[in-house]
Design an enzyme around this catalytic site. Structure first.
Site, PDB file in Angstrom:
ATOM      1  N   ASP A   1       0.831  -1.199   0.000  1.00 12.61           N
ATOM      2  CA  ASP A   1       0.000   0.000   0.000  1.00 12.61           C
ATOM      3  C   ASP A   1       0.872   1.259   0.000  1.00 12.61           C
ATOM      4  O   ASP A   1       1.771   1.396   0.845  1.00 12.61           O
ATOM      5  CB  ASP A   1      -0.870  -0.049   1.270  1.00 12.61           C
TER       6      ASP A   1
ATOM      7  N   GLU B   1       1.569  -0.483  -5.062  1.00 14.74           N
ATOM      8  CA  GLU B   1       0.344   0.297  -5.265  1.00 14.74           C
ATOM      9  C   GLU B   1       0.668   1.783  -5.134  1.00 14.74           C
ATOM     10  O   GLU B   1       0.332   2.433  -4.165  1.00 14.74           O
ATOM     11  CB  GLU B   1      -0.744  -0.102  -4.244  1.00 14.74           C
TER      12      GLU B   1
END
Lengths: 674, 674
Positions: free
Chosen positions: A402, A431
């Protein structure tokens, strides 16, 4: 009269030229030059990415002064091997030399190129020419003979004896026979062995990262385990996920990815649709990691136990799928680390901690660690690495990371390198949605795959330019685009009003443009209701339990199943590389081909970018790629309609309708049908 | 079920992850990244070429993790300066930062880029946003205030006092006023001075070669001094050359270049049209250097004395011209070196030396030295450098180097570097016609200018592709194309049957496509008779004295004079850079524009490639470059016909005839005529 010298300042001039020793040093500099060794990333600073089983074509430019014959070899090895594997390189014209590496092992490899002056090869080349032209003289032969004699004197033992033997035979022979002896392949082999390789030059080493196939080819399905329930009041569990595995596998997915599965914080917990005033039983965002129930190494109790999770891993493997976890370095304000390691965090003058932001998004329910506080080094770094190790030990081999762009690059480079040194089959997906240089840097320093700008590339020009950059430039060596059609954070504007055809369009693009294709659940049901004016989902699953009817009418399960079936069947669809865009004379129709390395088979794809109207176009069938004339024929298999026929002539016509806004054809030169 | 892992060999895996010290080392790695610093050649291995007086735009990509504010500066200096000059860089979006260097001195310069985390700048940026949005809190201000206090504590003397003074004023002030103080430009300056520049990162140094203007802009005329006579029986002299200077200068040339002027060998001397059977009074090729009259530091007696040569240099300077000499490293078999330094040469087993070849050309009258015989190092290297020094001491500043690609690269890199360290205004032109990698390497290692493939690029596609490569790729940083329309060795096939229009065509192309333009005498008289089937001149001047009638009818002196006048008048024509090709809808008409850096003026050129027929075409006037709409107007000056008018509309029509097969227009946005 023009002034010849622009006199703007005293020239930068030394007083004396150099002495003899500088000339001697210059003569020690490499006489031959190796340039442009590829594949390479940033001049060798980072590895080029490949997958095991691939043949890696290595190319180098090698040259020297004059017209002498050179030779080149490629050396390569896995980094835990002592001996180099060696292959002679072939010259392909204009000083370009090539050879290939067949990757047989997963992990880091290195290679380099050697070049040298091939004196005896050059003699044979020139002597052959002169002989063929009938102008060879005795002195030419004498020079070749002397090279053999000198080589013999340099050597020992058997080699010396065998070379000396050639010299004797040459000296005894007549002119014709002596010439034949000098060109004898047996002598060439001996001379090669005896070669002192004058002026040898060696390129700096280059690195290759050989990963498992899933690094470039996998089909991901993302779901929130807690939503695997038919009752919003009943929190879904890992056992509920196990029950859904056959259905997900039937759609053709091979990787099942969950947002964080750790205990969810209670402090500043968010309510439905990202509100700051949750109801008492709102479950909160799984990205707000940590509570008194544990942190990054714990499982949210309502999902199940670690034992349940391991069972889920086993069941997934049984179905031919793997589980990908989310690695999100952030804490709810009640994460245990805030008590255990308060010095890992930045406290403000008023005793609070700044909440996280990723402009324009605000995350009031999470706080970030500071990697560069003296107290964080190395404790925080090691702890984060050990979190990943912990889940690897449970059996997880793939991590979606993330927001990696808000954590230091040196952390990722060390952490990923450290993990992959021991577990080279572990895959990290970045990401990051930020500026190109940052996205690309994350690819260079170790992420196997990356989220992309795909969800914001909708027009023919946008898609063509973006995928040209990803596949035709140096980017192709280190950045593997993972094409998610949606995510819990991105409800693409294009889908808000496109209806079902828009979902088919985006699935067809993502499923064929890259080997890495991702769907966040709900997409197959054509969910698209936004927070007005935003790319957020209305009543986002990030903040609530969201049961769904997986058989809801109007779904595109059939399309996704078809796409994944074709992806498994055709190697051309298992990579973003091998892509060529073709002419289709309609700005609403994108036409492109995919080809696996060395294959004669082309997968030709046409996608209408208009979800509302039928579109038609003349388009170009690239017959030239098979050397077929513009009026020739090609065998076609319509992979969507499952029909076989042939096209005659370079320009064909197609029509695409909102009912099925894409076409996928398999083209092969042998006429399979007429 | 698909097999998830391709198991082709044991993974490359270590046994253990790293310990705390590896994490600590990782945390010491640079947090910020500087990439893509330009201009650069091969990652900084070679200098980028510029000329004195130019502004060099430096660009770098600088970024870090997260969203923090960064700052960057450019540092540069001439290599004999101790102190760096410094300029802050501006961010141009997507992490690209720029600043410019104004080159004021001739010689080698270096530059680098620093980047760092700008904490206080970042605070001011964020605080301003929050204030403007009305959401600034007291704690935000407190953080800014603390940064000032910490800076004060780090500093000494006046700076410490002045920062501490700001802290006091902030603490006493009301909220509004304290906010103003934190954004005070005076405080910004102090904070910048006090900045410890956290996470500073510095790029590797890059080099710039600042040369005199003639390195990129000069117009060369080549002649054989011995042919400056009206009687083939009377050998021309340097005094005859002096007599021709006004005529050559009147054509607009500024550099006068001679093939070698040294004593010509008698052994194996060549006869007329490259025959091996010379008549007793044949003068031989000046490229067969050396006889008992001397070698590379001597002058061929029939041309005059060293005194005569110095007078010629003086007279040339008086006419605003300079003399370029030929540096040809080769010897006639009776060159003094063969006696004095027999070990510099390769003797064959039969006691002879191989004559020189540059396939397919054979030079039976010359032999080559061997740079790598032990006896040649460093004697030969130093002697060759000293030959160049000798002629520099006579006043020569420009050398055309014969066949540099058959001599070692390390020799050139050392020799040119050594000469230019003391005489940075000396220019070397590389006469290499070989593979691209070799031609480009010679540019990288020091040659200021290079011969090109121009004489073999005749079609629209060939010219467009070649000049796109030379001007739009990294090649533009180190390779300056010198466009000779012909040479004693190249009688271009295009001209054999083109007649006068072909000479106008090639002169117009060469004179406008590059700042470096060269003519070998006879071209202006449209001489083109070849040795049948070859690119050689019939009765080549290389082997005989060749008087000419310089006023012969059908000459193109007027065209050449015009081209050189325009080249002097318009900076856009003083470089090969600033080139753009435009649409002309006729494959026989090449249309392109040249623009000087930062100029509003475009020199638009159209050249017919057909010497036999009139050609016409619609063509695109690039109104968009001035932001003028497709129907707008532009002021035009026809520089050939000396007329002023204006064009309205993006598409115009032209006609070119064999009488004058080119057009040159000056376009400016201000309407100068209607």
């Amino acid at each position: 009269v023009r002034v010849l010298t622009a006199k703007r300042g005293k020239p930068v001039a030394a007083r004396r030229v150099s002495g003899a020793s500088a000339a001697r040093d210059a003569a020690e500099q490499p006489r031959l030059v190796i340039e442009s060794v590829s594949p390479q990333v940033d001049g060798g600073a980072f590895p080029a990415k490949r997958t095991v089983g691939e043949a890696v074509e290595v190319e180098a430019v090698l040259f020297g002064d004059g017209h002498e014959q050179l030779a080149a070899q490629l050396r390569w090895r896995a980094i835990d091997e002592k001996d180099w594997q060696v292959a002679r390189m072939d010259e392909r014209g204009n000083d370009r030399w090539t050879a290939a590496i067949q990757l047989e092992r997963i992990g880091r490899h290195e290679f380099l190129v050697d070049g040298w002056l091939d004196r005896f090869g050059g003699f044979q080349r020139d002597f052959t020419k002169k002989r063929d032209a009938g102008v060879a003289q005795k002195v030419d032969m004498q020079e070749g003979r002397n090279l053999v004699e000198q080589a013999s004197r340099r050597c020992k033992g058997d080699l010396r004896r065998r070379l000396a033997d050639y010299v004797k035979r040459i000296d005894k022979a007549g002119e014709e026979e002596a010439g034949d002896l000098l060109l004898d392949p047996g002598l060439s082999l001996l001379m090669d062995e005896a070669d002192e390789r004058p002026f040898q030059v060696t390129s700096p080493p280059r690195m290759l990262e050989s990963e498992r196939l899933q690094a470039r080819f996998s089909s991901w399905y993302e779901l929130f385990p807690r939503s695997q329930t038919d009752d919003p009041e009943r929190h879904g569990t890992f056992d509920d996920v196990i029950a859904r595995l056959p259905q997900i596998r039937a759609m053709g997915f091979d990787t099942l990815y969950f947002p964080p599965i750790h205990p969810i914080g209670r402090k500043h917990r968010k309510g439905s649709t990202n509100t700051l005033t949750p109801a008492p039983d709102d479950p909160g965002s799984p990205y707000a990691i940590g509570s008194d129930e544990g942190g990054h190494k714990s499982i949210h109790p309502e999902l199940g136990s670690l034992e349940d999770f391991r069972r889920l891993l086993d069941e997934s493997r049984r179905h031919g799928m793997e589980i990908a976890l989310d690695f999100a370095i952030q804490c709810a304000p009640d994460h245990p680390w805030l008590n255990e390691h308060p010095d890992w965090f930045d406290w403000r003058p008023d005793g609070t901690i700044k909440y996280a932001e990723n402009p324009p998004k605000k995350y009031q329910d999470i706080v970030n660690v500071d990697f560069y506080k003296p107290e964080s080094i190395p404790g925080l770094w090691v702890e984060l690495r050990d979190v990943v190790l912990f889940w690897i030990e449970q059996g997880v081999k793939t991590f979606r990371v993330d927001n990696p762009h808000t954590k230091p690059f040196p952390f990722w480079e060390w952490m990923i390198g450290d993990i992959r040194a021991v577990h080279p089959d572990v895959i990290f997906l970045s990401e990051a949605f930020t500026r190109p240089a940052v996205m690309y840097r994350l690819g260079k320093i170790g992420f196997s795959q990356s989220y992309t700008y795909f969800t914001w590339r909708n027009t023919k020009q946008e898609l063509t330019e973006y995928f040209t950059e990803l596949t035709q430039t140096e980017v192709s060596e280190f950045f593997r685009p993972h094409l998610f059609v949606n995510t819990p954070d991105i409800n693409p504007t294009f889908l808000h009003h496109s209806g079902r055809p828009g979902f088919q369009i985006r699935a067809a693009l993502a499923g064929t443009l890259s080997g890495l294709f991702g769907v966040y659940s709900g997409f197959e049901l054509c969910e698209a209701q936004p927070v007005p004016g935003k790319e957020e989902y209305w009543q986002s699953e990030k903040y609530e339990v969201k049961p769904r009817d997986w058989q809801a009418p109007g779904n595109i399960v059939e399309d996704i199943t078809l796409l994944n079936r074709l992806r498994r069947a055709f190697p051309a669809l298992q990579s973003h590389l091998g892509l060529t865009f073709y002419n289709a004379w309609n700005d609403q129709i994108l036409c492109y081909g995919k080809r696996a390395p060395g294959s004669d088979e082309l997968i030709l794809v046409a996608v209408s970018l208009d979800p509302h109207n039928p579109q038609e176009a003349d388009f170009e069938v690239p017959l030239w790629e098979w050397g077929i004339g513009d009026d020739g024929s090609i065998a076609v298999e319509d992979l969507v309609a499952d029909r076989r026929f042939s096209w005659t002539g370079k320009v064909q016509h197609m029509q695409l309708t909102p009912d099925r806004p894409y076409a996928i054809w398999r083209l092969t030169p042998a006429p399979e049908a007429a």
